[in-house]
Design a protein around this motif. Sequence first.
Motif: not given
Length: 159
Positions: A57-63, A71-76, A106-114
């Motif tokens: 899910r993180g890599f999907a959101l990163r796309r 957004a300037v830039g990011m790392w996972l 993002h909300v979906a990831i947080m709701n699923r794993y929080r």
Amino acid sequence: MLRSRWCPGPAGGRLGDRAAARGVDSGARGRPSGPLLVSVTDFTSDTYRDLPGIARRGFALRRRWPHLDGAVGMWLWTIPSARRCGSVAVWTGQRALAEFVRLPEHVAIMNRYRRRGTTRSVILEYESLDTARIRRDAEAWLMSDDHRRDAGETPRRMT
């Protein structure tokens, strides 16, 4: 710590660190005057079995990153042996960060794993884009609680 490659966002420009080191504008188009915000997140999963789903899910959101305003830039990043993962994301300001936090993905990831682990985060401010410095500072913050955990102390909770 395993880290993804730097993923530039639309506000990142092409000049990057070299321009910042020479005192030239970092190339962040449409960036209001003021500091860049860096959001550092750290999620520690209660179980190993949740890590593959979080990573997917993180890599999907990163796309979506190259298309996010501000957004300037990011790392996972991840430390699989410690069941930890998260991101280091650079934003043009608070509004851009808030818009990301509200994205349905993002909300979906947080709701699923929080409730399946512990999340902590911090917001850092920088006057210019210096990815090497940002990475060092983020890693220092991420590792700061490792020493506390080893000593049996309760980790800080920053949100």
